[in-house]
Design a protein around this motif. Structure first.
Motif, mmCIF file in Angstrom:
data_model
loop_
_atom_site.group_PDB
_atom_site.id
_atom_site.type_symbol
_atom_site.label_atom_id
_atom_site.label_comp_id
_atom_site.label_asym_id
_atom_site.label_seq_id
_atom_site.Cartn_x
_atom_site.Cartn_y
_atom_site.Cartn_z
ATOM 1 N N VAL A 20 0.730 -1.349 0.237
ATOM 2 C CA VAL A 20 0.041 0.010 0.051
ATOM 3 C C VAL A 20 0.781 1.154 -0.134
ATOM 4 N N PRO A 21 1.850 1.458 1.120
ATOM 5 C CA PRO A 21 2.706 2.665 0.729
ATOM 6 C C PRO A 21 3.513 2.783 -0.607
ATOM 7 N N MET A 22 3.634 1.754 -1.128
ATOM 8 C CA MET A 22 4.640 1.851 -2.430
ATOM 9 C C MET A 22 3.428 2.220 -3.624
ATOM 10 N N LEU A 23 2.298 1.861 -3.335
ATOM 11 C CA LEU A 23 1.200 2.125 -4.306
ATOM 12 C C LEU A 23 0.933 3.684 -4.190
ATOM 13 N N LEU A 24 1.082 4.041 -3.123
ATOM 14 C CA LEU A 24 0.742 5.529 -2.532
ATOM 15 C C LEU A 24 1.860 6.489 -3.213
ATOM 16 N N VAL A 25 3.152 5.924 -3.120
ATOM 17 C CA VAL A 25 4.364 6.790 -3.877
ATOM 18 C C VAL A 25 4.160 6.694 -5.195
ATOM 19 N N LEU A 26 3.818 5.433 -5.816
ATOM 20 C CA LEU A 26 3.459 5.621 -7.327
ATOM 21 C C LEU A 26 2.393 6.479 -7.948
ATOM 22 N N TYR A 27 1.201 6.656 -6.916
ATOM 23 C CA TYR A 27 0.183 7.556 -7.261
ATOM 24 C C TYR A 27 0.594 8.979 -7.220
ATOM 25 N N PHE A 28 1.255 9.448 -6.288
ATOM 26 C CA PHE A 28 1.555 10.786 -6.048
ATOM 27 C C PHE A 28 2.604 11.231 -7.066
ATOM 28 N N ALA A 29 3.759 10.210 -7.189
ATOM 29 C CA ALA A 29 4.764 10.397 -8.363
ATOM 30 C C ALA A 29 4.171 10.867 -9.591
ATOM 31 N N PHE A 30 3.123 10.233 -10.008
ATOM 32 C CA PHE A 30 2.677 10.398 -11.294
ATOM 33 C C PHE A 30 1.467 11.152 -11.467
ATOM 34 N N THR A 31 1.024 12.130 -10.303
ATOM 35 C CA THR A 31 -0.016 12.931 -10.461
ATOM 36 C C THR A 31 0.144 14.367 -9.758
ATOM 37 N N ASP A 32 -0.391 15.343 -10.136
ATOM 38 C CA ASP A 32 -0.265 16.650 -9.526
ATOM 39 C C ASP A 32 -1.312 16.995 -8.407
ATOM 40 N N ASN A 237 4.120 15.411 -4.033
ATOM 41 C CA ASN A 237 4.359 14.682 -5.537
ATOM 42 C C ASN A 237 5.728 14.867 -6.008
ATOM 43 N N LEU A 238 6.300 15.688 -5.731
ATOM 44 C CA LEU A 238 7.681 15.753 -6.171
ATOM 45 C C LEU A 238 8.587 14.718 -5.341
ATOM 46 N N GLY A 239 8.192 14.896 -4.080
ATOM 47 C CA GLY A 239 8.971 14.033 -3.135
ATOM 48 C C GLY A 239 8.888 12.573 -3.291
ATOM 49 N N SER A 240 7.520 12.237 -3.887
ATOM 50 C CA SER A 240 7.402 10.955 -3.990
ATOM 51 C C SER A 240 8.094 10.423 -5.218
ATOM 52 N N ALA A 241 8.193 11.258 -6.164
ATOM 53 C CA ALA A 241 8.921 11.180 -7.537
ATOM 54 C C ALA A 241 10.304 10.867 -7.352
ATOM 55 N N ILE A 242 11.147 11.736 -6.288
ATOM 56 C CA ILE A 242 12.212 11.602 -5.909
ATOM 57 C C ILE A 242 12.486 10.323 -5.260
ATOM 58 N N SER A 243 11.859 9.719 -4.403
ATOM 59 C CA SER A 243 11.741 8.658 -3.719
ATOM 60 C C SER A 243 11.675 7.569 -4.647
ATOM 61 N N LEU A 244 10.827 7.559 -5.803
ATOM 62 C CA LEU A 244 10.767 6.429 -6.598
ATOM 63 C C LEU A 244 11.824 6.450 -7.373
ATOM 64 N N VAL A 245 12.735 7.392 -7.746
ATOM 65 C CA VAL A 245 13.754 7.524 -8.397
ATOM 66 C C VAL A 245 15.016 6.685 -7.772
ATOM 67 N N LEU A 246 14.952 7.185 -6.345
ATOM 68 C CA LEU A 246 15.885 6.811 -5.354
ATOM 69 C C LEU A 246 15.968 5.100 -5.203
ATOM 70 N N MET A 247 14.803 4.549 -5.177
ATOM 71 C CA MET A 247 14.358 3.416 -4.940
ATOM 72 C C MET A 247 15.098 2.659 -6.060
ATOM 73 N N LEU A 248 14.586 3.139 -7.361
ATOM 74 C CA LEU A 248 15.240 2.459 -8.447
ATOM 75 C C LEU A 248 16.791 2.220 -8.702
ATOM 76 N N LEU A 249 17.420 3.438 -8.206
ATOM 77 C CA LEU A 249 18.814 3.573 -8.277
ATOM 78 C C LEU A 249 19.282 2.547 -7.223
ATOM 79 N N ILE A 250 18.785 2.512 -6.040
ATOM 80 C CA ILE A 250 19.154 1.531 -5.029
ATOM 81 C C ILE A 250 18.881 -0.097 -5.427
ATOM 82 N N ILE A 251 17.794 -0.374 -6.217
ATOM 83 C CA ILE A 251 17.569 -1.664 -6.865
ATOM 84 C C ILE A 251 18.713 -2.019 -7.645
ATOM 85 N N ILE A 252 18.843 -1.009 -8.752
ATOM 86 C CA ILE A 252 19.905 -1.348 -9.454
ATOM 87 C C ILE A 252 21.559 -1.478 -8.974
#
Length: 271
Positions: A20-32, A237-252
């Motif tokens: 659920v938290p991950m879905l919320l991050v995705l939602y805020f990252a791709f919405t205004d 929304n921007l904070g969620s986008a930054i968090s999403l990118v950070l998670m992707l970089l960590i996963i890589i």
């Protein structure tokens, strides 16, 4: 059927506190702010590329230092007597029982321009050194707070290595250096990978250490995320986008590390 019932509490926990938290991050990252779909948040993440690089660099540097310090210490502890091992592990875990903020405040007292270390330097006739509010202070805080997470998995793996394997290598003519490089080190790689993971992930996303020991002059990506959610520049929304990118970089980064781990395991099997 019983096994499914036994797993159900864990599934509920994972859904509520991970999915659920991950879905919320995705939602805020791709919405205004109005809830409409947008890619503007991800486009704005690019302006923080320097902060991302600084965070990864300092997190990686702290991880390498933890590994260089933690591996020899874990190796020494693993070869102590059992009672001494318990005492040593207790000493390593003891600082973790203290509040994280208090531990970091203690380093502020040590590193300040008029702190304990500079007072000692002045008493010895040495010039004062500016240590607080620097990148070095931030890395030092990371190393101090996260090195137990490097030592403990390494210690666990090293204690499980069968001594008969090491003795067999010595019987076959290998010296201590060869035994360590060709037997001990490959067999301890799972602990190395676990330690790197447990140190790098919190180090690269920290914000308390950089705020307290960096003084705002060494802004890390965790500080940027905090400002978007709690600071004056409130923009979840921007904070969620930054968090999403950070998670992707960590996963890589972790995926790359796992590739090294698999290579070491295959090499160990061939040996």
């Amino acid at each position: 059927m019983k096994s499914k019932k036994a797993l159900s509490p864990y599934l509920v926990w994972m859904i509520l506190f991970t999915v659920v938290p991950m879905l919320l991050v995705l939602y805020f990252a791709f919405t205004d702010h109005s809830g409409a779909f947008t890619l503007k948040n991800l486009q704005q993440v690019g302006q923080y590329s320097n902060v991302f690089l600084r965070s990864i660099w300092q997190g990686a540097l702290a991880t390498v230092i933890c590994l260089l310090l933690g591996y020899p210490l874990a190796y020494i502890i693993a070869h102590m007597k059992l009672k001494s091992q318990s005492a040593a592990v207790l000493l390593i875990m003891l600082p973790m029982w203290m509040n994280f903020l208090l531990r970091t405040y203690a380093w502020m007292t040590l590193l300040e321009d008029n702190g304990i270390l500079n007072t000692m330097f002045a008493a010895l006739g040495l010039p004062k050194v500016h240590m607080i509010n620097t990148a070095g202070a931030v890395v030092l805080g990371m190393v101090y707070n996260y090195i137990p997470y490097m030592i403990l998995p390494l210690y666990t793996v090293l204690t499980r290595i069968d001594t008969s394997v090491l003795e067999a290598a010595q019987d076959l003519g290998a010296n201590r250096t060869q035994v360590f490089c060709r037997v001990t080190l490959p067999m301890s790689m799972p602990g190395v990978i676990s330690g790197i993971t447990m140190v790098f992930v919190p180090a690269v996303s920290t914000f308390i250490i950089s705020k307290m020991l960096g003084g705002g002059s060494n802004l890390l990506i965790g500080d940027v995320v905090e400002m978007q959610f709690l600071g004056s520049a409130y923009n979840p929304n921007l904070g969620s986008a930054i968090s999403l990118v950070l998670m992707l970089l960590i996963i890589i980064c972790l995926g790359i590390m796992n590739q090294f781990d698999e290579g070491e395991e295959q090499e160990a099997v061939l040996l």
